[in-house]
Each structure stands twice: as C-alpha cells, then as structure tokens.
Design an enzyme around this catalytic site. Structure first.
Site, PDB file in Angstrom:
ATOM      1  N   TYR A 180      -9.658 -10.143  10.608  1.00 52.12           N
ATOM      2  CA  TYR A 180      -9.837 -10.802   9.320  1.00 52.12           C
ATOM      3  C   TYR A 180     -10.019 -12.312   9.459  1.00 52.12           C
ATOM      4  O   TYR A 180     -10.636 -12.946   8.615  1.00 52.12           O
ATOM      5  CB  TYR A 180      -8.643 -10.497   8.403  1.00 52.12           C
ATOM      6  CG  TYR A 180      -8.585  -9.050   8.001  1.00 52.12           C
ATOM      7  CD1 TYR A 180      -9.539  -8.498   7.152  1.00 52.12           C
ATOM      8  CD2 TYR A 180      -7.592  -8.212   8.487  1.00 52.12           C
ATOM      9  CE1 TYR A 180      -9.499  -7.160   6.785  1.00 52.12           C
ATOM     10  CE2 TYR A 180      -7.539  -6.873   8.123  1.00 52.12           C
ATOM     11  CZ  TYR A 180      -8.492  -6.358   7.275  1.00 52.12           C
ATOM     12  OH  TYR A 180      -8.456  -5.021   6.918  1.00 52.12           O
ATOM     13  N   GLU A 220     -15.570   3.709   9.326  1.00 50.55           N
ATOM     14  CA  GLU A 220     -16.165   4.797  10.087  1.00 50.55           C
ATOM     15  C   GLU A 220     -16.150   6.130   9.339  1.00 50.55           C
ATOM     16  O   GLU A 220     -15.198   6.445   8.625  1.00 50.55           O
ATOM     17  CB  GLU A 220     -15.414   4.992  11.408  1.00 50.55           C
ATOM     18  CG  GLU A 220     -15.516   3.816  12.364  1.00 50.55           C
ATOM     19  CD  GLU A 220     -14.796   4.053  13.670  1.00 50.55           C
ATOM     20  OE1 GLU A 220     -14.825   3.157  14.532  1.00 50.55           O
ATOM     21  OE2 GLU A 220     -14.192   5.143  13.848  1.00 50.55           O
ATOM     22  N   GLN A 234       0.817  -1.216   0.000  1.00 51.61           N
ATOM     23  CA  GLN A 234       0.000   0.000   0.000  1.00 51.61           C
ATOM     24  C   GLN A 234       0.852   1.268   0.000  1.00 51.61           C
ATOM     25  O   GLN A 234       0.337   2.368  -0.153  1.00 51.61           O
ATOM     26  CB  GLN A 234      -0.926   0.010   1.223  1.00 51.61           C
ATOM     27  CG  GLN A 234      -1.941  -1.108   1.229  1.00 51.61           C
ATOM     28  CD  GLN A 234      -2.742  -1.165   2.526  1.00 51.61           C
ATOM     29  OE1 GLN A 234      -2.548  -0.369   3.450  1.00 51.61           O
ATOM     30  NE2 GLN A 234      -3.638  -2.131   2.616  1.00 51.61           N
ATOM     31  N   HIS A 242      -1.172   0.269   5.777  1.00 55.88           N
ATOM     32  CA  HIS A 242      -1.798   1.303   6.607  1.00 55.88           C
ATOM     33  C   HIS A 242      -0.949   2.552   6.781  1.00 55.88           C
ATOM     34  O   HIS A 242      -0.443   2.851   7.854  1.00 55.88           O
ATOM     35  CB  HIS A 242      -2.163   0.724   7.983  1.00 55.88           C
ATOM     36  CG  HIS A 242      -3.211  -0.341   7.942  1.00 55.88           C
ATOM     37  ND1 HIS A 242      -3.828  -0.823   9.068  1.00 55.88           N
ATOM     38  CD2 HIS A 242      -3.744  -1.025   6.901  1.00 55.88           C
ATOM     39  CE1 HIS A 242      -4.692  -1.762   8.731  1.00 55.88           C
ATOM     40  NE2 HIS A 242      -4.658  -1.894   7.409  1.00 55.88           N
ATOM     41  N   TYR A 264     -10.781   8.295  19.125  1.00 53.32           N
ATOM     42  CA  TYR A 264     -11.818   7.662  18.312  1.00 53.32           C
ATOM     43  C   TYR A 264     -11.855   6.137  18.454  1.00 53.32           C
ATOM     44  O   TYR A 264     -12.553   5.466  17.704  1.00 53.32           O
ATOM     45  CB  TYR A 264     -11.683   8.118  16.855  1.00 53.32           C
ATOM     46  CG  TYR A 264     -12.132   9.555  16.723  1.00 53.32           C
ATOM     47  CD1 TYR A 264     -13.429   9.877  16.351  1.00 53.32           C
ATOM     48  CD2 TYR A 264     -11.284  10.594  17.086  1.00 53.32           C
ATOM     49  CE1 TYR A 264     -13.864  11.191  16.302  1.00 53.32           C
ATOM     50  CE2 TYR A 264     -11.706  11.914  17.045  1.00 53.32           C
ATOM     51  CZ  TYR A 264     -13.001  12.200  16.653  1.00 53.32           C
ATOM     52  OH  TYR A 264     -13.439  13.511  16.633  1.00 53.32           O
TER      53      TYR A 264
END
Length: 374
Positions: A267, A246, A90, A153, A256
């Site tokens: 997963y 979210e 990523q 991430h 949060y």
C-alpha cells in the site's frame, strides 16, 4: 414435476417484489437488458446471503446479526441464538451457508471472527435453524489458528462440493508470511466434512508439521468461493494488496504464491515480491491490476438471463460495480462491468431459486437488491 412447480411458486412468493421495491430504468449490457430493483435499505453492513428452500433469505450483518427477508419484507427482529462475534474493523459475522441436505436436517453454517486467548480468528459454527426461527445447538467446528490481534483479513467464505465436503477460506490476518506456513491455518482454503472432521484424502493429512485441514495455501484474503456447475471444481476469488486481485481455480495441495509471487505492490508503494510467477506455484486464471476488490462469487445457471448463463459474477468493492466474467472451460475469456457507480460496495451476489440475481451492499444503510430481465 408438480412438486417442483409448487416449490418454485412458494419460493417466488417468498421473494415477491414488495410494495417498497423500486425498479430503476432499463439498463442495457452486452448480453442482457435488466432492471435493478431495491428490496430493502434497512441493513447494517450486510455481508452474505443464503436462500432457504422456501425462497426466504438469510442475511448476515457484520456487527453480529442474522436477518430474515420473507414475503417481500425484512423482518424486524433478528434471528436469535447467534454466537458472540468479534465485530471490529473487518471482523464480525460474515458468511452463512446451508447444509446440502438442509431440507432434511435444517443445518446451516456461520463463519465469523471469534475472540479468544491471543486475539481473534476465523471460526465456523454449525447450528440448526429451528422451525420457530431461532438457532439452536450452535457449535464451533473449525477455527483458523493461531489467533492474532487486529481486525483484518478473515476471508470467511463457505461452500460445499458435490461430495458434501465443505470448503472454508481464511485470510492471513494481514501477516503475509502466514500464508506459506503449512502449520498455520491463515491464508488457506481448508476442506472439512460437514461435522468439521478431516476427509481421509486431504492432501496434507499425515504430513509432519502440516495442518490436515489444508486443501490449498498461499492465499491473501479470499472472499469468494463457488463450485463450477458442470465440472464440480472450486473457483476462488481473493483480494490482493495494491493490485494483484486474483481469480483462481483450486487444485488439491497447490500453493497459490502469496506473498512470494504476486501482481500487486504494498500500500505504500514498496515491492512485495519481484516475482509474478514462480515454479511449483499456481498462477491465477485472472489477475487484476489495479485492484477491483472482489467479493462474493456465483456461477449463473438460470434461464431468466440466457446471455449470462455460465458466467461467473463477483462484486467489485473498489470499482462500485458487479463484474460478469466469461470462461471457456477453465480459461478466462473476458469480463463485463455492470451497475458501474449505481451501487456502492457490492459485498455478495447469489442466484435465487427464481433464476434472478440478488446482491447486498456493504454500508451502514446497506441494501438488498435484485436484477430482473427487462
């Protein structure tokens, strides 16, 4: 007024429908009828788009290229002068965002995965876009330390507020406990001045053991941030694990919840937390179960789609759709799924200076698309 009309005419010419553009049949939704127009299919894993004042588009490609779409065509040569990126999984070249006074200083910002001792981290660099087209004076101004191995991430969206302060989202690098550590910049939204320094009213400035850049924490992998056009408050969208994506409204200093409170599971089906909500932590405005994999976030403020005005748009990677979210003040009202199974992996959505919506799709033959009223 004449200057404004001239600018719009120039912008419209820069993104005018080229000969290669293809429009599909009319698509009817609850509050608009529209066409999907293909502008380019020559992009490799595009991640973000930003409009220059003259209407040209800058497009990032994750492997490490910045492309320019001008006069209806994707320019063949990438923009020169980019920093070296960690282009794995990523990681890579991610967001691009213009300085609020770009017309004066030609400054822009890039977020990317940068490699160093200990691994990779989300980095934001400041640069000047030269009149000749390349970048110069590229200078990293933020890094989400500590670095970590792996390529997951990174977060990496950038947005400015009305005061000219910059918000950067960071992922927790698939190490969930980092999101709760105030001495760690993973899993956070940070707030910075345009030079990377810390504003004097940041909520954790001066607190022992806390990084002063932090604005909010307890995030997993936030890949969309946008300022509400009326209230000026920042809205955030983030990936949950298996379920638990979210939509959040940011409040300075707030936690949060991730991973102590989540609507998702791991997963492999294992429980991450028994709590969907906890005292002292902010609940999401909207949580999605199952996941939609939201990416990119934009408020629509234009006049070309009157029924969509005020809506919030996000790409839904795992739903192969574009979501239109309706809000009433700060309350979620409902949503509509657009372009279902017509486009795969919508990675970013932006409103152009012409009042139309532009999308990029994340694949090796990624595309640039436009929604036009029918």
């Amino acid at each position: 007024m004449q200057r404004r009309r001239s600018f719009l005419a120039t912008a419209a010419a820069a993104v005018a429908t080229p000969a290669i553009a293809r429009a599909q049949d009319v698509i009817r939704s609850a509050k608009a009828s529209y066409r999907l127009v293909t502008l380019s299919r020559d992009l490799e894993q595009p991640w973000s788009i930003a409009f220059l004042p003259d209407g040209r588009l800058l497009i990032t490609e994750r492997p490490g290229r910045l492309r320019l779409f001008a006069r209806g065509r994707l320019e063949r040569a990438p923009v020169g002068g980019l920093p070296k990126v960690y282009a794995r999984v990523q990681g890579g070249l991610l967001d691009v965002c213009l300085h609020p006074r770009f017309t004066e200083n030609r400054t822009l910002y890039l977020s990317y995965a940068g490699e160093g001792e200990g691994g990779a981290a989300t980095v934001v660099a400041r640069a000047e876009l030269a009149e000749s087209g390349g970048l110069r004076g590229v200078r990293p101004i933020f890094e989400a330390l500590p670095r970590a191995s792996g390529g997951l991430h990174f977060g990496s969206r950038i947005a400015f507020d009305r005061a000219g302060l910059m918000y950067v989202t960071t992922g927790e690098r698939f190490q969930m406990q980092r999101a709760q550590k105030l001495g760690d910049l993973g899993g956070k939204v940070v707030r910075l001045r345009d030079d990377g320094s810390v504003p004097p009213d940041n909520p954790y400035l001066g607190r022992d053991g806390a990084r002063p850049e932090i604005f909010t924490y307890g995030h997993r992998n936030p890949q969309g941030i946008a300022m509400h056009p009326d209230t000026g408050r920042m809205w955030l969208i983030e990936h949950g694990p298996r379920g638990g994506d979210e939509l959040n409204l940011l409040t300075a200093g707030a936690n949060y919840g991730w991973p102590l409170a989540t609507h998702g599971i791991d997963y492999n089906g294992a429980t991450i937390s028994d709590h969907k909500s906890l005292p002292g932590m902010k609940d999401p405005v909207r949580a999605w179960v199952p996941s939609i994999s939201p990416c990119g976030l934009a408020f629509y403020t234009g006049d070309r789609f009157p029924g969509w005005k005020g809506s919030l748009f996000t790409g839904a990677l795992s739903n192969h759709a574009l979501f239109r979210i309706e809000l009433q003040g700060e309350r979620y009202v409902g949503e509509e799924r657009l372009l279902v199974d017509r486009l795969p992996f919508i990675r970013d959505v932006r409103q152009g200076p012409d009042g139309l919506l532009y999308l990029v799709t994340y694949s090796d033959d990624g595309g640039l698309y436009r929604l036009e009223p029918a």
